[in-house]
Each structure stands twice: as C-alpha cells, then as structure tokens.
Scaffold this motif. Structure first.
Motif, mmCIF file in Angstrom:
data_model
loop_
_atom_site.group_PDB
_atom_site.id
_atom_site.type_symbol
_atom_site.label_atom_id
_atom_site.label_comp_id
_atom_site.label_asym_id
_atom_site.label_seq_id
_atom_site.Cartn_x
_atom_site.Cartn_y
_atom_site.Cartn_z
ATOM 1 N N CYS A 264 -67.348 10.943 12.062
ATOM 2 C CA CYS A 264 -65.947 10.978 12.473
ATOM 3 C C CYS A 264 -65.341 12.331 12.097
ATOM 4 O O CYS A 264 -65.431 12.765 10.948
ATOM 5 C CB CYS A 264 -65.171 9.851 11.793
ATOM 6 S SG CYS A 264 -63.409 9.798 12.196
ATOM 7 N N ARG B 216 -59.407 13.404 17.509
ATOM 8 C CA ARG B 216 -60.535 12.773 16.835
ATOM 9 C C ARG B 216 -61.778 12.862 17.711
ATOM 10 O O ARG B 216 -61.686 12.838 18.934
ATOM 11 C CB ARG B 216 -60.251 11.292 16.559
ATOM 12 C CG ARG B 216 -59.086 11.060 15.624
ATOM 13 C CD ARG B 216 -58.303 9.836 16.023
ATOM 14 N NE ARG B 216 -57.149 9.670 15.157
ATOM 15 C CZ ARG B 216 -55.970 10.235 15.397
ATOM 16 N NH1 ARG B 216 -55.794 10.989 16.467
ATOM 17 N NH2 ARG B 216 -54.956 10.040 14.573
ATOM 18 N N ARG B 217 -62.935 12.940 17.061
ATOM 19 C CA ARG B 217 -64.210 12.786 17.763
ATOM 20 C C ARG B 217 -65.099 11.889 16.922
ATOM 21 O O ARG B 217 -65.251 12.112 15.717
ATOM 22 C CB ARG B 217 -64.902 14.134 18.003
ATOM 23 C CG ARG B 217 -66.291 13.970 18.647
ATOM 24 C CD ARG B 217 -66.840 15.288 19.174
ATOM 25 N NE ARG B 217 -67.048 16.278 18.135
ATOM 26 C CZ ARG B 217 -68.136 16.341 17.366
ATOM 27 N NH1 ARG B 217 -69.093 15.425 17.485
ATOM 28 N NH2 ARG B 217 -68.258 17.297 16.462
ATOM 29 N N GLN C 163 -61.987 6.725 21.127
ATOM 30 C CA GLN C 163 -61.633 8.132 20.963
ATOM 31 C C GLN C 163 -60.659 8.585 22.046
ATOM 32 O O GLN C 163 -59.643 9.238 21.761
ATOM 33 C CB GLN C 163 -62.904 8.976 21.010
ATOM 34 C CG GLN C 163 -62.687 10.479 21.039
ATOM 35 C CD GLN C 163 -63.995 11.229 21.210
ATOM 36 O OE1 GLN C 163 -64.919 11.064 20.425
ATOM 37 N NE2 GLN C 163 -64.085 12.042 22.252
#
Length: 227
Positions: A78, A87-88, A194
């Motif tokens: 994360c 976020r990824r 995501q």
C-alpha cells in the motif's frame, strides 16, 4: 480478556527521535517536486469456500459455511500520498527484497516520474532499505533510484505513525471483508477500491504534532542527563 497492542518502550531516545522525525515530515507543506509518500504491506491469506454461500434474502443476511479452503498467501503493498489523497495498492505472491525494489521502481518511474525526490515514510522492516535495490537491479540503476529517495523510518513499536498502515486498516474493512481465493481476483478488487478512493481524493489531515508528543507522550522520552 486481553487486547493485542503495539506498546512503545518508555524512556527510549531512539523511539523519540524517530517519532519526532516522522512527525516533522508530516507537517511539511505540499510540494509536488518532493511528495511525501507512506508505504506499508500486510500478509493476506487467500481463502475459498468449501460450499457455496447462501445469498441474501429478505430478513436474512448472507451466510457462509465456517469451513474454508486455503489457497495460499500473498502480500498487499500500500502506497499513500496523504496530502494529495492518492493511493496505490497491489498484491504480490511474496514480499522479498526484490519485490519491494520493483515496487519502488514503479513508484519512481510510473507514479512520480517528474518528482525530483520522493520522501518515503515506512517501517523499518529489513527489506525496506536501498540495499534491496541493489539485489534487484544493476548498480547504476539501483544508485539512480536510491538518489531519488529520502527515507524516514517509523520507530520500532511505533507503527501507528505510519499513515499507510491506517489506510490498510480501512482497506481491510471496506474491501477484504469476504473470502477471496485467487490473486488475480484480489488485485481486481484492490484496483476497484483504489479507483474509488482516488476519485474521492480523500486526503489525510494529520493533526498530531511534535509539541503534542512532548506533552501527551512524555513518558516515551528519556530523562535528560546534564553535566
């Protein structure tokens, strides 16, 4: 009854120093050329159903049999930029030094190709060092990647200081509240989460400061010794 908790050491200079370092990073102003990114990872067990669940019916919740099939394990990485609300998340079969190095390469070359430096906050797991880059890439590439990182480690027993850990907790509640038995399916679910969270651009407004720590967590600081 008992609760499992991360208990920081009292009167520990190393803890206090690392904590204040991370808190100072969190209060830097937004800078696209030097984005502050937090990362964390968690193990995840792939589980399947022995019997098909019973679907939701009026007045009755969905029901799952308590027996399940183990389908292996993986690790969820994360990455979070708190001030941008980005976020990824990505699930990999393992979490070795090489896996972490390739995640960093993606961060620098795909996520932040134009950033001069990525300020990276993470825990001090033994894979989370620039040495891992040298295990995955030739020296020239490893050095080039390392030069674009400014690394700050949270203190041991201080994982609550990692914003990415907080995001993983939210991810677990919102996306991983059911059995998933296939890595590809898991990554599809993670990608949907995501996309949804990034479209909302839900930022993290961190309020806890160094001044707060020196008052509320003063028991974590060592007693000053003066000559």
């Amino acid at each position: 009854m008992k609760k499992c908790w991360t208990i920081p050491p009292a009167g520990n200079a190393a803890f206090a120093a690392a904590m204040e370092d991370v808190l100072a990073v969190y209060h830097r102003p937004f800078d696209p050329a030097r984005p502050v990114v937090c990362m964390d990872e968690k193990p995840y067990q792939l589980l399947g159903h022995v019997r098909d669940p019973l679907p939701v019916r009026p007045g009755r919740d969905r029901r799952e049999d308590n027996e399940y099939v183990r389908s292996g394990t993986c690790s969820i990485f994360c990455w979070v930029e708190p001030l941008r609300g980005w976020r990824r998340v990505d699930a990999r079969p393992r979490r070795t030094r090489v896996d972490w190095a390739h995640q960093v390469e993606h961060l620098l070359s795909v996520d932040y190709p134009d950033a001069a430096t990525v300020v990276l906050v993470m825990d001090n797991l033994n894979t989370h060092t620039t040495a891992s880059l040298y295990e995955a890439f030739d020296p020239a590439k490893a050095f080039a990647l390392a030069q674009r990182l400014e690394i700050h480690h949270t203190p041991k027993h201080g994982s609550w200081l990692n914003i990415a850990e907080i995001e993983l907790s939210a991810l677990t509640r919102q996306c991983l509240d059911r059995r998933i038995d296939d890595l590809a399916v898991l990554n599809t679910e993670l990608a949907a989460w995501q996309q949804h969270t990034n479209s909302d651009q839900r930022q993290v407004d961190w309020h806890f400061t160094t001044d707060d720590a020196r008052v509320k967590l003063r028991h974590l600081y060592p007693t000053t010794q003066r000559n």
